[in-house]
Design a protein around this motif. Structure first.
Motif, PDB file in Angstrom:
ATOM      1  N   PRO A  34       0.828  -1.209   0.000  1.00  0.00           N
ATOM      2  CA  PRO A  34       0.000   0.000   0.000  1.00  0.00           C
ATOM      3  C   PRO A  34       0.862   1.260   0.000  1.00  0.00           C
ATOM      4  O   PRO A  34       1.853   1.344   0.735  1.00  0.00           O
ATOM      5  CB  PRO A  34      -0.811  -0.121   1.292  1.00  0.00           C
ATOM      6  CG  PRO A  34      -0.734  -1.555   1.675  1.00  0.00           C
ATOM      7  CD  PRO A  34       0.570  -2.063   1.172  1.00  0.00           C
ATOM      8  N   THR A  35       0.486   2.224  -0.798  1.00  0.00           N
ATOM      9  CA  THR A  35       1.247   3.480  -0.835  1.00  0.00           C
ATOM     10  C   THR A  35       1.188   4.214   0.490  1.00  0.00           C
ATOM     11  O   THR A  35       2.089   5.009   0.796  1.00  0.00           O
ATOM     12  CB  THR A  35       0.714   4.387  -1.950  1.00  0.00           C
ATOM     13  OG1 THR A  35      -0.686   4.624  -1.737  1.00  0.00           O
ATOM     14  CG2 THR A  35       0.898   3.741  -3.312  1.00  0.00           C
ATOM     15  N   VAL A  36       0.153   3.937   1.294  1.00  0.00           N
ATOM     16  CA  VAL A  36       0.013   4.619   2.589  1.00  0.00           C
ATOM     17  C   VAL A  36       1.097   4.201   3.563  1.00  0.00           C
ATOM     18  O   VAL A  36       1.203   4.773   4.655  1.00  0.00           O
ATOM     19  CB  VAL A  36      -1.375   4.334   3.212  1.00  0.00           C
ATOM     20  CG1 VAL A  36      -2.478   4.963   2.367  1.00  0.00           C
ATOM     21  CG2 VAL A  36      -1.613   2.831   3.363  1.00  0.00           C
ATOM     22  N   ILE A  37       1.910   3.196   3.177  1.00  0.00           N
ATOM     23  CA  ILE A  37       3.005   2.797   4.064  1.00  0.00           C
ATOM     24  C   ILE A  37       3.976   3.958   4.272  1.00  0.00           C
ATOM     25  O   ILE A  37       4.727   3.995   5.246  1.00  0.00           O
ATOM     26  CB  ILE A  37       3.726   1.555   3.496  1.00  0.00           C
ATOM     27  CG1 ILE A  37       4.471   0.812   4.616  1.00  0.00           C
ATOM     28  CG2 ILE A  37       4.676   1.930   2.374  1.00  0.00           C
ATOM     29  CD1 ILE A  37       4.951  -0.564   4.222  1.00  0.00           C
ATOM     30  N   GLY A  38       3.931   4.915   3.338  1.00  0.00           N
ATOM     31  CA  GLY A  38       4.777   6.096   3.477  1.00  0.00           C
ATOM     32  C   GLY A  38       4.388   6.995   4.634  1.00  0.00           C
ATOM     33  O   GLY A  38       5.104   7.954   4.947  1.00  0.00           O
ATOM     34  N   ASN A  39       3.238   6.694   5.294  1.00  0.00           N
ATOM     35  CA  ASN A  39       2.818   7.481   6.465  1.00  0.00           C
ATOM     36  C   ASN A  39       3.456   6.992   7.760  1.00  0.00           C
ATOM     37  O   ASN A  39       3.328   7.660   8.791  1.00  0.00           O
ATOM     38  CB  ASN A  39       1.292   7.421   6.611  1.00  0.00           C
ATOM     39  CG  ASN A  39       0.567   8.040   5.436  1.00  0.00           C
ATOM     40  OD1 ASN A  39       1.119   8.905   4.755  1.00  0.00           O
ATOM     41  ND2 ASN A  39      -0.657   7.614   5.181  1.00  0.00           N
ATOM     42  N   LEU A  40       4.117   5.840   7.706  1.00  0.00           N
ATOM     43  CA  LEU A  40       4.743   5.294   8.922  1.00  0.00           C
ATOM     44  C   LEU A  40       6.106   5.941   9.102  1.00  0.00           C
ATOM     45  O   LEU A  40       7.154   5.337   8.872  1.00  0.00           O
ATOM     46  CB  LEU A  40       4.860   3.764   8.806  1.00  0.00           C
ATOM     47  CG  LEU A  40       3.544   3.019   8.559  1.00  0.00           C
ATOM     48  CD1 LEU A  40       3.795   1.524   8.409  1.00  0.00           C
ATOM     49  CD2 LEU A  40       2.562   3.274   9.690  1.00  0.00           C
ATOM     50  N   TYR A  41       6.088   7.189   9.544  1.00  0.00           N
ATOM     51  CA  TYR A  41       7.291   8.018   9.526  1.00  0.00           C
ATOM     52  C   TYR A  41       8.365   7.548  10.499  1.00  0.00           C
ATOM     53  O   TYR A  41       9.522   7.975  10.411  1.00  0.00           O
ATOM     54  CB  TYR A  41       6.923   9.477   9.827  1.00  0.00           C
ATOM     55  CG  TYR A  41       6.304   9.706  11.187  1.00  0.00           C
ATOM     56  CD1 TYR A  41       7.090  10.048  12.276  1.00  0.00           C
ATOM     57  CD2 TYR A  41       4.931   9.565  11.382  1.00  0.00           C
ATOM     58  CE1 TYR A  41       6.533  10.250  13.526  1.00  0.00           C
ATOM     59  CE2 TYR A  41       4.363   9.776  12.630  1.00  0.00           C
ATOM     60  CZ  TYR A  41       5.163  10.110  13.701  1.00  0.00           C
ATOM     61  OH  TYR A  41       4.610  10.309  14.939  1.00  0.00           O
ATOM     62  N   LYS A  42       8.020   6.645  11.439  1.00  0.00           N
ATOM     63  CA  LYS A  42       9.030   6.123  12.371  1.00  0.00           C
ATOM     64  C   LYS A  42       9.672   4.835  11.874  1.00  0.00           C
ATOM     65  O   LYS A  42      10.596   4.316  12.505  1.00  0.00           O
ATOM     66  CB  LYS A  42       8.407   5.869  13.740  1.00  0.00           C
ATOM     67  CG  LYS A  42       7.969   7.126  14.480  1.00  0.00           C
ATOM     68  CD  LYS A  42       7.458   6.774  15.875  1.00  0.00           C
ATOM     69  CE  LYS A  42       7.039   8.013  16.650  1.00  0.00           C
ATOM     70  NZ  LYS A  42       6.531   7.674  18.003  1.00  0.00           N
ATOM     71  N   LEU A  43       9.209   4.309  10.744  1.00  0.00           N
ATOM     72  CA  LEU A  43       9.669   3.011  10.260  1.00  0.00           C
ATOM     73  C   LEU A  43      11.166   3.040   9.935  1.00  0.00           C
ATOM     74  O   LEU A  43      11.636   3.909   9.201  1.00  0.00           O
ATOM     75  CB  LEU A  43       8.868   2.598   9.028  1.00  0.00           C
ATOM     76  CG  LEU A  43       8.909   1.111   8.658  1.00  0.00           C
ATOM     77  CD1 LEU A  43       8.321   0.257   9.779  1.00  0.00           C
ATOM     78  CD2 LEU A  43       8.148   0.864   7.361  1.00  0.00           C
ATOM     79  N   GLN A  44      11.881   2.057  10.489  1.00  0.00           N
ATOM     80  CA  GLN A  44      13.325   1.953  10.271  1.00  0.00           C
ATOM     81  C   GLN A  44      13.700   0.703   9.478  1.00  0.00           C
ATOM     82  O   GLN A  44      14.686   0.711   8.738  1.00  0.00           O
ATOM     83  CB  GLN A  44      14.058   1.927  11.615  1.00  0.00           C
ATOM     84  CG  GLN A  44      13.853   3.165  12.454  1.00  0.00           C
ATOM     85  CD  GLN A  44      14.507   3.045  13.818  1.00  0.00           C
ATOM     86  OE1 GLN A  44      15.406   2.237  14.027  1.00  0.00           O
ATOM     87  NE2 GLN A  44      14.051   3.835  14.769  1.00  0.00           N
ATOM     88  N   GLU A  45      12.917  -0.376   9.614  1.00  0.00           N
ATOM     89  CA  GLU A  45      13.243  -1.623   8.926  1.00  0.00           C
ATOM     90  C   GLU A  45      11.968  -2.218   8.346  1.00  0.00           C
ATOM     91  O   GLU A  45      10.942  -2.284   9.017  1.00  0.00           O
ATOM     92  CB  GLU A  45      13.886  -2.627   9.891  1.00  0.00           C
ATOM     93  CG  GLU A  45      15.170  -2.128  10.540  1.00  0.00           C
ATOM     94  CD  GLU A  45      15.760  -3.136  11.511  1.00  0.00           C
ATOM     95  OE1 GLU A  45      15.528  -4.341  11.325  1.00  0.00           O
ATOM     96  OE2 GLU A  45      16.442  -2.715  12.449  1.00  0.00           O
ATOM     97  N   ILE A  46      12.045  -2.664   7.096  1.00  0.00           N
ATOM     98  CA  ILE A  46      10.904  -3.305   6.450  1.00  0.00           C
ATOM     99  C   ILE A  46      11.383  -4.571   5.745  1.00  0.00           C
ATOM    100  O   ILE A  46      12.318  -4.532   4.949  1.00  0.00           O
ATOM    101  CB  ILE A  46      10.200  -2.340   5.468  1.00  0.00           C
ATOM    102  CG1 ILE A  46       9.023  -3.038   4.783  1.00  0.00           C
ATOM    103  CG2 ILE A  46      11.161  -1.763   4.440  1.00  0.00           C
ATOM    104  CD1 ILE A  46       8.145  -2.101   3.981  1.00  0.00           C
TER     105      ILE A  46
END
Length: 877
Positions: free
Chosen positions: A279-291
């Motif tokens: 999902p493009t909304v994954i870009g809202n997880l501004y604290k994300l460090q590892e995927i």
């Protein structure tokens, strides 16, 4: 009347004093036959007590005085704690333990208990702490354990009323069945760890976690959960930082509601059956460090919104069906893995500006164009894998600035030109694969001077000229040059035609020209020599200044030895005393004179001119000074000084193992036999000795992993690092690659350690090819290969002996009858059925330890237990 009152008063006082005495006398406990019987039932289920931990459990002492037992001060004679941690106990649990109704703590960590957890545990309603990690419990989950505040390790429980529960750890066990926990009632839950189990069921149970408003961790990876992720995950706690459902059987799509989990720092969805797009909304997880969403069936383009995540450092999207281009705004990425997709276009130039990135894997895609590397960029790059793309142009000269590069894979592209001379600066390079390209010119001689280079593949190019004859070119299994038709010379085993000698007619050269050429040549050599010396000295000073920041403390128990002492002990570090050479130094045999007594020692002298040698010295000292085990090589002293020329000198002094290395016993060198050295033919190692050695090694590794305050990863288990004493007892040595980690971290964080993987080809686990995390499972893999080598006498890198199989693991697992009948029958008495059964069982352990996936490998505690059982059965027969 007054007399009667006085008598009653006296009588009452006597009764009070009597009750007071009974209630306070330390030697007389209120007897409780229920607790006493329950403890005896527990003792009767113990199969082995090698340390005598429950020897005191008899009727001569009250059970409250038994070792490991604590009774209540308020309720005399009621057991409130059982703590038998790390007692090497073997056995199962009695259902009578459910009668210990006042039990609050039950600790059996680091033992060998097996079987199921009795259902009767559900009666222990006062339990607050259960610590059963590092055992072998199995079976289904018992019910009704309630009011537990903390569960650690592989504790199989199902909770229904634990409203105060904050942490539920059920990881790394052999538990089966479904999770029967009503999470809606666990409102205080903060951490849920169910990873690496055999638990199954629909992942939709996560919906019941929406009532846990303080939830920070969900980790159910490496289990057998199926189904699809519910849309209701958007109602999970905004405090959730880790969400791991990796290595399950989860299908469906990634819900767009994931955007509400704004506290996420780590998202792990890899190795499932997920479909659709990210999902493009994954870009809202501004604290994300590892995927980590690799090994799924995802498709479409990688969303450009990933570029909005300024904290994103680790991206793993390999083995999907993504197409299109790489987002160009990955500003802080440290590790990028996009292999096994259908990505195309050019590799973004922006990647070359990521000076902190240490791993890039874009293999098995359809990228085109030049390799983008800017001069002076990528200074921390350790791995670059562009294998199987459509890249063209020359190998960038700017790669010479990647001075810490260890693995460079450019195979199967359309690269042309020559190998840049600047690559000589990559002295840490271990693996180089340039095969299946259009490269030409001569093979640079500096490739043979790279001390760390262990694998070189230049096959199927257009190289020509003479092949170097030093370094990696001397190793038949490490070099591949086939498909280059114009090469000559080299080592005999390469089967390349000799070079034709060229006769230069020097007589036609004028005397003046000869003088000029000689003068220019001499001057050039002097300038280059002076510059090299200056550069070397400058680098050494900088390196020494950096390494001085790490202070090495030496225990008082170590011998105080100087450079002069070691010089004298080794006869001036004489070549006749040289025992062996490694990556960072050499080992010498020595004789120390201490109080008129002689002591045989092995002195490991570090070559400080090799990059990383000083750090290896410090690491080895730190790793070994705090550990003691009969199967680990004992460190006697360290010496950090200067020699008589004022040059820094570093050495570690070990107790000498006069039996030599296991490598020498298994694969005796022909040159040793010709020289008249003492024969150590492998026939001298009987089945019993091999069993003893493998148990010694397993015990040492188990101690490193579980026997200390810290988890210690060896990192380079192989026969040459196993030394034998005069009794053929094995001692594990060479801690130069050791990594020490705190054991208090949860296993999903603390069981691995990020560092530059070194080790030895053939013993390195397959997962180290895609990650720089050293793990205890990696040691288990190396141990498994070592076991297979010990009981087959086949080197894991000897292609000629693998019978067409890709590895020693596959040879043994798929051709067991070939091993028993064609190889081992000539070495040992395998015609004896007892011996054959023993060898078969040991080989099965080696196979189980060297499985491809880490979570499927055995634990070292189980290995030690099973090997002891095999030995006992063999000796009894």
């Amino acid at each position: 009347m007054e007399k009667l009152v006085f008598i009653n008063y006296v009588y009452s006082m006597v009764l009070c004093l009597l009750f007071l005495y009974i209630g306070t006398a330390p030697a007389t406990y209120t007897n409780n036959e229920t607790d006493f019987s329950a403890l005896l039932a527990f003792k009767n289920r113990i199969d082995d007590d090698p340390l005598g931990s429950i020897r005191s459990w008899n009727e001569t002492e009250h059970f409250c005085d038994w070792e490991g037992i604590l009774c209540s001060t308020r309720h005399r004679g009621r057991v409130v704690s059982i703590n038998l941690m790390s007692r090497a106990l073997v056995g199962s649990l009695s259902p009578h333990l459910g009668n210990l109704s006042f039990l609050r703590e039950f600790v059996l960590q680091n033992n060998s208990f097996y079987g199921e957890i009795p259902e009767e545990f559900g009666r222990l309603r006062r339990l607050e702490l259960v610590e059963f990690s590092n055992n072998s419990f199995s079976g289904e989950i018992p019910r009704n354990l309630s009011k537990c505040n903390d569960f650690v390790g592989n504790v199989p429980v199902s909770l229904s009323n634990a409203s105060f529960l904050e942490r539920l750890y059920l990881s790394s066990s052999k538990l089966t069945g479904k999770v029967l926990i009503d999470f809606k009632r666990l409102s205080a839950l903060q951490v849920l760890l169910l990873y690496q189990t055999s638990l199954e069921g629909d992942i939709s149970f996560i919906s019941s976690l929406t009532n846990c408003t303080n939830l920070e961790v969900i980790d159910v990876g490496g289990s057998l959960f199926s189904g699809s992720l519910p849309d209701s995950i958007d109602n999970l706690s905004s405090k959730l930082s880790l969400f791991n459902i990796g290595e399950n059987q989860i299908h469906g799509t990634i819900p767009s509601g994931i955007q509400n989990l704004i506290g996420l720092t780590r998202l792990v969805f890899d190795a499932n059956l997920l479909q659709g797009s990210i999902p493009t909304v994954i870009g809202n997880l501004y604290k994300l460090q590892e995927i980590y969403i690799g090994a799924n069936q995802l498709t479409n383009e990688i969303p450009s919104s990933l570029g909005n995540l300024n904290l994103l450092t680790h991206i793993y999207l390999a083995d999907n069906n993504f197409y299109g281009e790489i987002p160009r705004t990955l500003s802080n990425c440290l590790s990028l893995t996009l292999s096994l997709n259908n990505l195309s276009g050019s590799i973004p130039q922006e990647l070359a500006s990521l000076s902190s990135i240490w791993s890039i894997d874009l293999s098995h895609n359809a990228f085109t164009g030049y390799i983008p590397v800017e001069n002076g960029s990528l200074i921390n790059l350790s791995k670059l894998d562009l294998f199987h793309n459509r890249l063209y142009g020359p190998i960038p000269k700017a790669l010479s600035s990647c001075v810490v590069l260890e693995r460079l894979y450019l195979r199967n592209n359309s690269l042309g030109g020559e190998i840049p001379t600047g690559l000589v600066s990559l002295q840490g390079l271990q693996e180089l694969d340039l095969s299946q390209n259009n490269l030409s010119g001569s093979i640079p001689s500096f490739l043979g001077d790279m001390l760390n280079l262990k694998s070189l593949n230049l096959s199927f190019n257009k190289f020509q000229g003479e092949v170097p004859t030093q370094g990696v070119f001397l190793n038949k299994t490490a070099i591949s040059l086939e498909g280059n038709d114009h090469l000559c010379g080299g080592i005999g085993f390469l089967k390349i035609p000799p070079c034709k000698s060229t006769n230069f007619k020097k007589k036609h050269a004028s005397p003046l020209l000869k003088i000029l050429i000689s003068a220019l040549g001499t001057g050039t050599i002097c300038v280059i020599l002076w510059a090299s010396i200056y550069k070397l000295v400058y680098r050494r000073r900088i390196s020494q200044q950096e390494e001085q920041n790490s202070v090495l403390s030496v225990p008082d128990s170590f011998l105080r030895l100087s450079y002069a002492d070691l010089l004298k002990a080794t006869d001036g570090f004489s070549a006749t005393n040289l025992l062996g050479c490694g990556r960072f130094g050499s080992v010498y045999r020595g004789i120390l004179i201490l109080e008129d007594k002689q002591m045989l020692v092995a002195v490991k002298v570090f070559n400080l001119e090799v990059k990383g040698a000083s750090k290896s010295f410090i690491t080895e000292c730190k790793a070994t000074k705090g550990i003691r085990h009969r199967n680990l090589v004992k460190i006697l002293s360290v010496c950090e000084s200067t020699n008589f020329q004022g040059i820094d000198f570093m050495a570690v002094v070990y107790e000498l193992m006069c039996g030599g290395s296991l490598e020498e016993w298994l694969h005796k060198d022909d040159t040793q036999e010709e020289s008249g050295a003492q024969s150590k033919n492998n026939k001298n190692l009987s089945i019993t000795q091999r069993l003893n050695i493998v148990i010694d090694i397993a015990s040492a590794v188990e101690y490193l992993h579980c026997g200390n305050e810290y988890v210690i990863i060896h990192g380079d288990l192989k026969p040459s690092n196993i030394l034998l004493d005069e009794n053929v007892t094995a001692h594990v040595g060479d801690f130069g690659l050791t990594k020490v980690m705190s054991s208090i971290f949860p296993a999903h964080e603390g069981s691995s350690s990020s560092m530059a993987i070194k080790g030895t080809i053939g013993y390195i686990p397959p997962e180290y090819g895609t990650t720089n995390n050293m793990t205890i499972q990696g040691d288990v893999y190396s141990f498994g290969i070592l076991v297979l080598e010990m009981f087959t006498n086949i080197r894991p890198t000897d292609d000629a002996s693998l019978n067409g199989r890709s590895s020693l693991h596959h040879l043994v697992s798929q051709d067991m009858s070939y091993i028993m009948n064609q190889i081992f029958v000539h070495e040992l008495d395998t015609n004896n059925s007892r011996t054959r059964d023993c060898v078969t069982c040991v080989l099965e352990i080696g196979v189980a330890c060297s499985l491809e996936f880490p979570k499927h490998r055995m634990m070292m505690s189980d290995v030690v237990r099973d090997l002891n059982k095999i030995q006992k059965a063999y000796l009894a027969g």
